[in-house]
Every structure is written in structure tokens, then in C-alpha cells.
Design a protein around this motif. Structure first.
Motif, PDB file in Angstrom:
ATOM      1  N   ILE A   1      15.054  -8.561   5.191  1.00 51.24           N
ATOM      2  CA  ILE A   1      15.123  -8.084   3.857  1.00 51.24           C
ATOM      3  C   ILE A   1      16.457  -7.204   3.475  1.00 51.24           C
ATOM      4  O   ILE A   1      17.022  -7.251   2.315  1.00 51.24           O
ATOM      5  CB  ILE A   1      13.764  -7.471   3.693  1.00 51.24           C
TER       6      ILE A   1
ATOM      7  N   THR B   1       9.171   2.055   7.433  1.00 48.87           N
ATOM      8  CA  THR B   1       8.505   1.448   8.794  1.00 48.87           C
ATOM      9  C   THR B   1       8.350   2.549   9.790  1.00 48.87           C
ATOM     10  O   THR B   1       8.732   3.334   9.953  1.00 48.87           O
ATOM     11  CB  THR B   1       9.711   0.244   9.400  1.00 48.87           C
TER      12      THR B   1
ATOM     13  N   ASP C   1       8.330  -5.979  -5.492  1.00 45.35           N
ATOM     14  CA  ASP C   1       7.716  -6.734  -4.376  1.00 45.35           C
ATOM     15  C   ASP C   1       8.599  -8.006  -4.121  1.00 45.35           C
ATOM     16  O   ASP C   1       9.629  -8.083  -4.827  1.00 45.35           O
ATOM     17  CB  ASP C   1       6.377  -6.876  -4.541  1.00 45.35           C
TER      18      ASP C   1
ATOM     19  N   ASP D   1       0.655  -1.229   0.032  1.00 49.08           N
ATOM     20  CA  ASP D   1       0.107   0.109   0.134  1.00 49.08           C
ATOM     21  C   ASP D   1       0.895   1.223   0.010  1.00 49.08           C
ATOM     22  O   ASP D   1       0.695   2.290  -0.807  1.00 49.08           O
ATOM     23  CB  ASP D   1      -0.877   0.141   1.199  1.00 49.08           C
ATOM     24  N   MET D   2       1.800   1.459   0.883  1.00 51.09           N
ATOM     25  CA  MET D   2       2.736   2.567   0.966  1.00 51.09           C
ATOM     26  C   MET D   2       3.691   2.756  -0.254  1.00 51.09           C
ATOM     27  O   MET D   2       3.814   3.677  -0.620  1.00 51.09           O
ATOM     28  CB  MET D   2       3.231   2.755   2.488  1.00 51.09           C
TER      29      MET D   2
HETATM   30  N1  LIG Z   1      -0.265   1.271   5.911  1.00 53.98           N
HETATM   31  C1  LIG Z   1      -0.034   2.294   6.553  1.00 53.98           C
HETATM   32  O1  LIG Z   1      -0.922   2.971   7.066  1.00 53.98           O
HETATM   33  C2  LIG Z   1       1.187   2.740   6.830  1.00 53.98           C
HETATM   34  C3  LIG Z   1       2.277   1.600   7.100  1.00 53.98           C
HETATM   35  N2  LIG Z   1       3.532   2.107   7.386  1.00 53.98           N
HETATM   36  C4  LIG Z   1       4.661   1.069   7.321  1.00 53.98           C
HETATM   37  O2  LIG Z   1       5.243   0.890   6.039  1.00 53.98           O
HETATM   38  C5  LIG Z   1       5.569  -0.264   5.747  1.00 53.98           C
HETATM   39  C6  LIG Z   1       4.841  -0.798   4.533  1.00 53.98           C
HETATM   40  O3  LIG Z   1       3.318  -0.988   4.797  1.00 53.98           O
HETATM   41  P1  LIG Z   1       2.078  -1.303   3.962  1.00 53.98           P
HETATM   42  O4  LIG Z   1       2.302  -0.656   2.438  1.00 53.98           O
HETATM   43  O5  LIG Z   1       1.001  -0.808   4.663  1.00 53.98           O
HETATM   44  O6  LIG Z   1       2.160  -2.984   3.953  1.00 53.98           O
HETATM   45  P2  LIG Z   1       1.970  -3.777   2.688  1.00 53.98           P
HETATM   46  O7  LIG Z   1       2.025  -5.191   3.451  1.00 53.98           O
HETATM   47  O8  LIG Z   1       0.844  -3.460   2.030  1.00 53.98           O
HETATM   48  O9  LIG Z   1       3.425  -3.826   1.936  1.00 53.98           O
HETATM   49  C7  LIG Z   1       4.425  -4.452   2.175  1.00 53.98           C
HETATM   50  C8  LIG Z   1       4.946  -4.975   0.962  1.00 53.98           C
HETATM   51  O10 LIG Z   1       6.381  -5.447   1.209  1.00 53.98           O
HETATM   52  C9  LIG Z   1       6.439  -7.034   0.215  1.00 53.98           C
HETATM   53  N3  LIG Z   1       7.539  -7.715   0.676  1.00 53.98           N
HETATM   54  C10 LIG Z   1       7.686  -8.673   1.635  1.00 53.98           C
HETATM   55  N4  LIG Z   1       9.111  -9.305   1.481  1.00 53.98           N
HETATM   56  C11 LIG Z   1       9.383  -8.526   0.399  1.00 53.98           C
HETATM   57  C12 LIG Z   1      10.682  -8.669  -0.245  1.00 53.98           C
HETATM   58  N5  LIG Z   1      11.780  -9.299   0.144  1.00 53.98           N
HETATM   59  N6  LIG Z   1      10.908  -7.791  -1.393  1.00 53.98           N
HETATM   60  C13 LIG Z   1      10.041  -6.929  -1.754  1.00 53.98           C
HETATM   61  N7  LIG Z   1       8.820  -6.635  -1.395  1.00 53.98           N
HETATM   62  C14 LIG Z   1       8.519  -7.424  -0.013  1.00 53.98           C
HETATM   63  C15 LIG Z   1       4.773  -7.540   0.917  1.00 53.98           C
HETATM   64  O11 LIG Z   1       4.615  -8.655   0.156  1.00 53.98           O
HETATM   65  P3  LIG Z   1       3.657  -9.736   1.150  1.00 53.98           P
HETATM   66  O12 LIG Z   1       2.431  -9.070   1.454  1.00 53.98           O
HETATM   67  O13 LIG Z   1       3.642 -10.879   0.051  1.00 53.98           O
HETATM   68  O14 LIG Z   1       4.581 -10.086   2.168  1.00 53.98           O
HETATM   69  C16 LIG Z   1       4.009  -6.292   0.641  1.00 53.98           C
HETATM   70  O15 LIG Z   1       3.567  -6.126  -0.628  1.00 53.98           O
HETATM   71  C17 LIG Z   1       5.372  -1.148   7.046  1.00 53.98           C
HETATM   72  O16 LIG Z   1       6.617  -1.115   7.766  1.00 53.98           O
HETATM   73  C18 LIG Z   1       4.168  -0.218   7.732  1.00 53.98           C
HETATM   74  O17 LIG Z   1       4.527  -0.258   9.236  1.00 53.98           O
HETATM   75  C19 LIG Z   1       3.980   3.386   7.403  1.00 53.98           C
HETATM   76  C20 LIG Z   1       2.944   4.394   7.324  1.00 53.98           C
HETATM   77  C21 LIG Z   1       1.543   3.970   7.031  1.00 53.98           C
END
Ligand SMILES: NC(=O)C1=CN([C@@H]2O[C@H](COP(=O)(O)OP(=O)(O)OC[C@H]3O[C@@H](n4cnc5c(N)ncnc54)[C@H](OP(=O)(O)O)[C@@H]3O)[C@@H](O)[C@H]2O)C=CC1
Ligand SMILES: O=C(O)C(=O)Cc1ccc(O)cc1
Length: 455
Positions: free
Chosen positions: A92, A110, A47, A27-28
Motif C-alpha cells: 500500500i 501498524t 479505504d 477500526d483504528m
Molecule cells: N485493532 C487494534 O486493536 C489495533 C490495531 N492496530 C494496527 O492498526 C492497523 C489497522 O488495524 P484495524 O483498524 O484494527 O484493522 P482494520 O482491518 O479494521 O482496518 C484496516 C483497513 O484498511 C483497509 N485497507 C486495505 N487495503 C487498503 C488500501 N489499499 N487502501 C485503503 N484502505 C485499505 C482494510 O480494508 P479490508 O478490510 O477490505 O482489507 C480495512 O478496512 C493494523 O496495522 C493494526 O495492527 C494498532 C493498534 C490497535
């Protein structure tokens, strides 16, 4: 501190020569990839490797490029942003960090920065600069005007920070410059405790099998109740790992969530024992500490919140659709969840207004409703009376206290598995209502943010 000014020409040159990389297109990450590439920056992202083909197809017409994995992002990017689950970050970064382009800048999204910086320092080569960021809002909120924390941990060239600021400026967010220690202390309070409160409310309704927007006992309506229901459902409609990560990986959050649970327990016990004097004095001391210097307008007005009831979409059983034109007031509620947050701030010596520079929409709303309860004439007195003498909300309060203590134990034990299980049980209970809840919650948050004075 404000962003240093950089000439338009310099920014054009960077846009023409620099590449921004995003690891994690969830999402972010996706929000950033879209915003940056739309603003004219060259962006590559990835991803999980197994997602490559699907994502490459899905975003074939986008302005950013999807590549196979974090190695391919790292080797070509001048600024690499890790936007992945907190629990997986260390692994990662250990995988892709050493592939970072020589002289690149690295940052992450994060929500808690000490473990992120520790991972960067552990795995990134010494030539890599570390400038990290944190957008203090969810992916569906308009980025404009929201706080964006920028932390310069290890930069060697003055233009590196200017580059990051220039890139981020397309979000039109409000830059807040902090150290990572300051960031983690503040967000433990603004985010982790706020989430703990609304998670506990949702958990209590689940345990009692109550959909608060449908009940006929006419308890859950009015502006304050609408906020509790809408925000709680908003949190449960999201991904558990976001909330788990920011609370579990932040040691300050453990203490603050524990204090919240302790405050809820202490206050509830005083009500059960009818310790009127002790209870009233404690609430009044907390009021004096948190709101003693308050002048001017309140952040929120209960009246603007009244129309955001989920019951408007559940016609047959709702209070609002009873066909009765009479304006009804909600019955006095003990508002234990709000008394407990103000008491926790008092017990921990925290002035929540000091944190407004770093506030999230949910924190502003939580502070807004607490302020409304404590500073609206007669409302606090009515609430104290209800807490001490009225049994209408006793069962709900009991479940709320248990839930607050359970969340605190899970967070302190750093138990991601139990967090996920508990979160998803409640999520399942509320699932049918998420589509409506999100529409109404979005409208409510938009109105609140327009009405609240956020400095
Ligand atoms: N959502 C929010 O409101 C907010 C979130 N954050 C922080 O931002 C970060 C991301 O959050 P968000 O986008 O919501 O979470 P998401 O789960 O939507 O996104 C994280 C993505 O990273 C992917 N991923 C996992 N392992 C790998 C890898 N080895 N290489 C590349 N991509 C990988 C995940 O895949 P898979 O799902 O298959 O594991 C997923 O698509 C988190 O740390 C969160 O705490 C910060 C501000 C706001
Ligand atoms: O506003 C909130 O507290 C949210 O729930 C959205 C959110 C979640 C995680 C973050 O790191 C920042 C914002």
C-alpha cells in the motif's frame, strides 16, 4: 520527555490550514478520523477503492471527508497516517507513497515499526518527513490516559513533531517517545507474548470442547479464571490480522513467544516426572527475579474480579447459580499459563515492570494476575502442589502446552495463512458467547484499569 508547548494561536492556525489524511478507515483509522475531525481538524480518509461509495454515503454526515483512494488522500494531506493491515502495508505504501504531497509528514498505526519504517524509507520521496505513532489499545477502549507511542524517525523541521503532538493531543493519551527498535523490543513482550498466552488457553478449550463458563465440574470459576476466560474470548472476538501482524512481523516476538512455549513445556514435563525440587527451585528463582523487589500494593485484587464471570449469564449450568449460598473457593489450579510467563521473563532477563510505560490493558492484566498468583500468601505454594500432584487440570495443561508450541511454530514460520485458519477455528467455537463476553470483559477491564496503579 513531554510534549513541547505550542501556542493556542499556532494550533488554531494549523487547524485552519493543514489537512490530516488517513489511509484505511477500519477500526483504528475510523477512531482517529472521528476524534481528529471532532476536535476541529480537517480530515480526509479512504479505504479500499471499491468501498468508496458505501463509505461516502455512510459518513456523509460526519465531519471528515471520504475520498476515492490513497492517491487522493496523499496529494492533499500534510500528515498522512497509514492505518492498514500489517501484511499489506508494504504494497500500500508502494502504491500511494510517491503521491504524498511535497513536504508532508507520513506515519502509520501498524503495531510493529521496523517493517513500517523500512517501507516508508523505501517508497517515500526524500522530502517527506517520517513521524510515526502507535496507540497501545484497541478501538473500543477510551483513548484517555492510554500510552501513545510517538517515533520521530526522519524530521527536518522542529515544528513537525509539535504539529503531530498537537494533533494527537485531542486523544488525551499519554505520549511515550521511543525509537522504533525500542518500541518493537518492548511490544514483543507486552503484546505478542500476552496474546500467545491467551490464544493458547482458548485453543486448549476448543480442542477439549469445553466452554469454561458452563462446565459442571466446578473448575473454572473465581477471579483468576474469569480473567483467563474473558481476555481469551476478547482476543478471539477481534480480527485475526491484528494479532498475526504484530507477532509475525516482529522478529523479537518470535524469540519471546518461543521462550513462552518452552517454559510451559519444561514446567509441564517436570510436573509429569514429579521433579519436585527442580520445579520448585525454578519457580522460586523466577519469583525472586521478577517480584523480588516488589513492595506496596498489588496491581490487582482477585476479589474485584470474582463477579466478572461469564457463567452469570448462563443460568442453568453455572456454578454461581447452583442455588447454594455457600462461598466456594475454586479448586487449586496449576496455573501453568501464569507460571510460564513469569519463568519466561526470568529466562529472558526481562523485568516486566520496566515495560509499564508502554503497557496495553491486556498486558497490565496479565502482569496483574501473575503478580497476584506469586505474591498472595500461600497461593503459590498451593499452586505448586497442585501442579505436581493433582490431575484435575492435567489434560487442560497438556492441550495448553501443545497450543503454545503450535502458535510459536506458526509465528516463527511467518505463516499468515495458518495463523488465520487456526484463529478462525477457535473463533467459530466461541462465537455464540462473544456478545456476553464483550459486555462482561469491558466491565472487567474498566474496573481493573480503575483499580490498577499504572505509572
Ligand atoms: N485493532 C487494534 O486493536 C489495533 C490495531 N492496530 C494496527 O492498526 C492497523 C489497522 O488495524 P484495524 O483498524 O484494527 O484493522 P482494520 O482491518 O479494521 O482496518 C484496516 C483497513 O484498511 C483497509 N485497507 C486495505 N487495503 C487498503 C488500501 N489499499 N487502501 C485503503 N484502505 C485499505 C482494510 O480494508 P479490508 O478490510 O477490505 O482489507 C480495512 O478496512 C493494523 O496495522 C493494526 O495492527 C494498532 C493498534 C490497535
Ligand atoms: O491490548 C492489546 O494487547 C490488544 O489486544 C489491543 C491492541 C492490539 C494491537 C495493538 O497494536 C495495540 C493494542
Amino acid at each position: 520527555m513531554t510534549a513541547t508547548s505550542v501556542s493556542k494561536q499556532q494550533i488554531q492556525e494549523w487547524k485552519a490550514t493543514k489537512t490530516v489524511g488517513i489511509i484505511g478507515l477500519g477500526d483504528m483509522g475510523l477512531l482517529y478520523a472521528q476524534k481528529f475531525s471532532e476536535a476541529g481538524w480537517k480530515v480526509v480518509g479512504c479505504d479500499r477503492e471499491e468501498q468508496y461509495e458505501t463509505l461516502a454515503k455512510k459518513y456523509a454526515d460526519s465531519k471528515f471527508e471520504v475520498v476515492l483512494n490513497g492517491h487522493y488522500v496523499s496529494r492533499v494531506s500534510d500528515y498522512i497516517i497509514y492505518s492498514v493491515e500489517a501484511a499489506n502495508l508494504d504494497k500500500i505504501v508502494s502504491l500511494y507513497g510517491p503521491s504524498s504531497k511535497v513536504g508532508a509528514i507520513v506515519g502509520g498505526q501498524t503495531s510493529c515499526k521496523s517493517p513500517e519504517i523500512a517501507a516508508f524509507e523505501k517508497y517515500l520521496p526524500q522530502d517527506i518527513e517520517i513521524i510515526t505513532i502507535h496507540s497501545l489499545h484497541g478501538p473500543k477502549v477510551n483513548t484517555e490516559g492510554q500510552p501513545l507511542v510517538i517515533i520521530d524517525c526522519r524530521s527536518y523541521k522542529p515544528e513537525s513533531l509539535q504539529f503531530v503532538e498537537s494533533l494527537m493531543s485531542c486523544l488525551k493519551s499519554k505520549f511515550v517517545y521511543l525509537t522504533y527498535e525500542e518500541h518493537d523490543r518492548i511490544t514483543a513482550d507486552t503484546q505478542a507474548v500476552t496474546h500467545a498466552a491467551f490464544l493458547s488457553m482458548g485453543c486448549a478449550w476448543d480442542k477439549l470442547k469445553i466452554y469454561p463458563w458452563t462446565v459442571n465440574d466446578k473448575k473454572w470459576f473465581g477471579g483468576l479464571e474469569n480473567v483467563k476466560v474473558n481476555i481469551s474470548l476478547r482476543i478471539y472476538s477481534n480480527k485475526w490480522h491484528v494479532y498475526a501482524g504484530l507477532a509475525i512481523t516482529n522478529p523479537h516476538a518470535h524469540q519471546q513467544v518461543l521462550q513462552y512455549a518452552t517454559s510451559a513445556t519444561d514446567l509441564f514435563a517436570m510436573c509429569l516426572d514429579n521433579r519436585r525440587k527442580e520445579f520448585t527451585e525454578r519457580i522460586m528463582k523466577a519469583k525472586e527475579f521478577v517480584f523480588g523487589d516488589h513492595t506496596g500494593k498489588l496491581l490487582l485484587d482477585d476479589l474485584i474480579l470474582e463477579k466478572y464471570s461469564l457463567s452469570r449469564s448462563v443460568s442453568s449450568e453455572s456454578v454461581n447459580s447452583s442455588g447454594n449460598d455457600e462461598v466456594q473457593s475454586p479448586p487449586p489450579n496449576s496455573h501453568l499459563s501464569l507460571l510460564a510467563i513469569v519463568d519466561s521473563w526470568y529466562q529472558l532477563g526481562i523485568n516486566p515492570y520496566d515495560h509499564m510505560i508502554c503497557s496495553t490493558p491486556l498486558f497490565s492484566i496479565f502482569l496483574g494476575v501473575s503478580e497476584f498468583l506469586f505474591l498472595t500468601p500461600k497461593l503459590l505454594e498451593q499452586t505448586i502442589e497442585a501442579a505436581l500432584t493433582d490431575n484435575l487440570f492435567r489434560k487442560d495443561d497438556l492441550e495448553f502446552v501443545i497450543a503454545a508450541r503450535e502458535w510459536s511454530s506458526i509465528i516463527s514460520a511467518e505463516n499468515f495463512e495458518l495463523y488465520e485458519k487456526k484463529f478462525e477455528t477457535v473463533q467459530e467455537f466461541f462465537k455464540p458467547m462473544f456478545p456476553e463476553a464483550n459486555v462482561i470483559g469491558n466491565e472487567m477491564i474498566k474496573t481493573i484499569l480503575q483499580h490498577s496503579k499504572r505509572e
